[in-house]
Design a protein around this motif. Structure first.
Motif, mmCIF file in Angstrom:
data_model
loop_
_atom_site.group_PDB
_atom_site.id
_atom_site.type_symbol
_atom_site.label_atom_id
_atom_site.label_comp_id
_atom_site.label_asym_id
_atom_site.label_seq_id
_atom_site.Cartn_x
_atom_site.Cartn_y
_atom_site.Cartn_z
ATOM 1 N N SER A 85 0.196 43.182 77.105
ATOM 2 C CA SER A 85 -0.434 43.831 75.955
ATOM 3 C C SER A 85 -1.097 45.119 76.445
ATOM 4 O O SER A 85 -1.210 45.360 77.651
ATOM 5 C CB SER A 85 -1.496 42.914 75.361
ATOM 6 O OG SER A 85 -2.559 42.789 76.285
ATOM 7 N N THR A 144 -4.047 52.864 70.801
ATOM 8 C CA THR A 144 -3.568 51.584 70.257
ATOM 9 C C THR A 144 -4.548 50.465 70.605
ATOM 10 O O THR A 144 -5.169 50.484 71.673
ATOM 11 C CB THR A 144 -2.174 51.261 70.837
ATOM 12 O OG1 THR A 144 -1.344 52.403 70.670
ATOM 13 C CG2 THR A 144 -1.548 50.087 70.122
ATOM 14 N N THR A 166 -2.289 44.788 70.909
ATOM 15 C CA THR A 166 -0.896 45.198 70.650
ATOM 16 C C THR A 166 -0.044 45.020 71.902
ATOM 17 O O THR A 166 -0.495 45.269 73.023
ATOM 18 C CB THR A 166 -0.861 46.691 70.233
ATOM 19 O OG1 THR A 166 -1.839 46.904 69.240
ATOM 20 C CG2 THR A 166 0.509 47.078 69.713
ATOM 21 N N SER A 173 5.943 46.754 71.615
ATOM 22 C CA SER A 173 6.033 47.223 70.227
ATOM 23 C C SER A 173 5.712 48.716 70.088
ATOM 24 O O SER A 173 6.029 49.315 69.072
ATOM 25 C CB SER A 173 5.099 46.395 69.337
ATOM 26 O OG SER A 173 3.757 46.724 69.647
#
Lengths: 457, 457
Positions: A162, A204, A208, A212
């Protein structure tokens, strides 16, 4: 690249300080290594390098040989290649080892390329095994490949991480490049499957997944790609960095925009110099080096000039009959030479940027043919008028206009065909074309002008 | 720049697909806008632009005028300037407005520069006030300044923020550029006081103050700096982006490496083409445009060739006495021309990169003088030998060797002095030098060869 952050704290002079050269020169004469080291430390390395480049060659040698003066790796790498190889000759293998240890792999390779073959082994064996292995690996690729301009330092994370995991890893890991524009995402086989710009990670949320926000980059540079080709890819696709992969598609390095900038600019510059018959000449080269670099071209030109002399001598009787032909004969040859060089310069640039394809090939040759006819007619009329007013001889006007049209068409056609043919034969069209083109236009210019004259007289 | 992330997901063709042009051409003939739109969407914009550039001019016009075909802003900006201005002529003001809204300010300016003066106002008044104001502001600066290549979108934070505050702000703010390599640190007057690379923010702990990891950048680009100068600064100091400031030192924009790459490459290319007497010619230009662009140069050359004719005609009696002089006279002039062009090409590049300074000025002129003497002696000997073997005339050999030395020295000196003088007069040395240099070497070549002959005969 790692230098960028560090050097930004240094003061910068947009205007090169000419007075300062004198100060440095006098300090060299006084053996004041301390003063020079201190002032170079305060300066931006690019400015310090500028000063070293602008010293006289003797002063430069004295400076490097001064006791207690150690050239800063950051300054060294900013020097032009000609001065770099000059300085390397004065340096002990130990000093070179110190320089190499402080540089990233792409910069280290540039230095090692300039070291004598016998010193190279001494130096390599004094390096830590990891560095030595990396440099040997890079040196195993030909000089003009991606391997030589890539750095082996990069940032890569697995695809299942992540954003938060990535940031934590980056904060803890002290072995990263000083600056990285992109983070590469790799699979379990170390194959790059995408990239995330550093700024994207910043914008971000932590939870997340990197997968992606990743771009599925198809732009993987093979390690043996020609570096000019790398330049064209960077320019065409506006890249700021790109992953370099080996034959099995594993990530082995990264190329940054600034290495490519140098390649692209040098390439365009080289073409300009080569068209004029000069090699990779540097302003800092000495008289003998410069003379040697320009010699072959001038020698070749001398023999083509004698070829023109022979062509003219075939028409000796015609010239004796009408000496005014000798006055006018350089005009057609000179116009043909210029028109040919115009076409040639455009064609060489077009070939360098891969803009000339099979698809537009015939179309472009046809274009040059038409330009040749157009220019031929225009300059046939103008020169016929001038000749008519000057010599009051309409036969002479007819002769010059006929030979002008023929020569201009030939000039345009050979201006495009010669570089294309050379390129097909894997010869650099920039370096070899212009002597062919000007020889052809000279010969055609003289033959058509004197031949038409001989026919009519 | 904002396009970079988005386009990276698209497929890329390293090798330009020549067959595909034929497919697109047939779809244009069938008015199949849907097919073309779909396939361009799958392609990298740079590849789609390549295809549009390689279409015939008529096909390109038909494509743009197809119902329901709307050119993608990302594709448009990848086209070369010549094709851009061709296409703009076919577009309605509405379509141009749509293009402009989707681009960052530096790309928008490039388009607006190519729009007709009367359409420009229609278009500007259809834009949102904020965009309009920004574009008008940029247009108020001269065409070759930093203002025209900077983007007004950038990322800046106050100096008292921590890394954590910065990351939170970046995550929440949706109005940032798509990608930013550096974050500018500003004081309360909006003056930039430093920069932090995006990757540095990633590798630093949340509580650290931005001020403590900031580089105190001195490299602020004034908004009215010449863009070639900006290119030299970027290259010299290996920058990837730089802050642009107005007269009161407020941050107004940012320049990225890719805009500068274009400037630097174009500049080096332009010099190559200008030395050969061609302007900013594109391969896509038509026959008439190309002929027009090359005309002035050829006309100028024609008149200098007639000047050489006049010089030769002064020695008509000498040539009549000995016609072999007419055979040999092009040799000296041609050698002088080539030697002069070599020096010229090197000098023009040196001037462009600011490597020729007051400090090394005299030294370099002296160098060229010495190279001239060396080359003069070498080629005097070679050509004397050839002439002796060929014509068995030692007077002729003496004549050619004397005039060779004189001409080579003059060629070297004028090859460096002409571009320097033009530069001092603010005339681009690349565009004007070679005609002066070749005229001088021609005249000196003929005068010295025929003059010495006249003296001895």
């Amino acid at each position: 690249m790692s230098l960028i952050k560090k050097i930004k704290d240094k003061k910068v002079n947009f205007e090169f300080n000419k007075e300062y050269i004198k100060v440095v020169t006098s300090k060299i004469a006084n053996n004041d290594a301390q003063f020079i080291t201190n002032s170079f430390n305060e300066m931006h390395p690019a400015d310090a390098a500028d000063i070293i480049e602008h010293l006289g060659q003797n002063d430069r040698e004295s400076l490097i040989k001064l006791n207690n003066f150690n050239i800063d790796p950051e300054v060294f790498i900013e020097l032009n290649e000609s001065v770099q190889s000059e300085i390397i000759a004065y340096l002990s293998p130990d000093t070179i080892v110190r320089l190499l240890k402080n540089l990233e792999s792409d910069d280290a390779i540039t230095i090692l390329e300039n070291v004598d073959e016998k010193d190279k082994n001494t130096i390599l064996s004094s390096l830590p095994p990891k560095d030595r292995f990396a440099l040997l690996e890079s040196l195993s690729y030909p000089e003009d490949t991606a391997a030589r301009i890539m750095q082996r330092e990069f940032t890569a994370v697995p695809s299942n991480w992540s954003v938060g995991q990535t940031i934590d890893y980056l904060r803890e890991n002290k072995d990263l490049p000083e600056e990285f524009l992109e983070i590469f995402i790799i699979d379990e086989d170390f194959k790059p499957i995408g990239t995330v710009p550093s700024s994207k990670v910043l914008t971000t949320s932590r939870e997340t997944k990197m997968l992606s926000i990743m771009s599925e980059s198809q732009l993987l540079i093979p390690v043996d790609m020609d570096k000019e080709e790398v330049g064209n890819v960077f320019e065409n696709y506006s890249l700021n960095s790109a992953a370099v992969v080996d034959k099995s598609n594993k990530l082995v390095g990264m190329i940054m925009y600034d290495d490519v900038l140098t390649v692209l600019k040098e390439e365009a510059e080289e073409d300009a110099l080569r068209l004029a018959g000069v090699g990779d000449e540097e302003i800092t080269d000495g008289v003998f080096k410069k003379t040697r670099r320009r010699f072959n071209w001038l020698l070749l030109n001398l023999f083509t000039a004698f070829l023109a002399t022979w062509v003219i001598s075939l028409f000796g009787a015609t010239i004796e009959q009408m000496v005014v032909l000798a006055f006018l004969m350089p005009i057609v040859a000179s116009m043909g030479g210029n028109a040919g060089m115009q076409t040639l310069a455009v064609t060489v640039r077009t070939l360098a940027t891969n803009d000339l394809t099979k698809n537009n090939f015939t179309q472009n040759i046809l274009k040059e043919f038409n330009i040749g006819i157009l220019n031929g007619i225009i300059f046939a009329i103008i020169s016929a008028l001038v000749v008519q007013v000057w010599f009051q001889d309409s036969l002479l006007s007819l002769i010059i206009s006929m030979s002008m049209i023929v020569t201009m068409i030939v000039a345009g056609l050979f201006g495009i065909l010669v570089p294309i043919t050379l390129k097909k034969m894997d010869i650099d069209p920039a370096i070899a074309s212009s002597v062919f083109v000007t020889t052809i236009t000279d010969v055609i210019g003289f033959v058509s002008f004197l031949g038409v004259s001989a026919y009519f007289l």
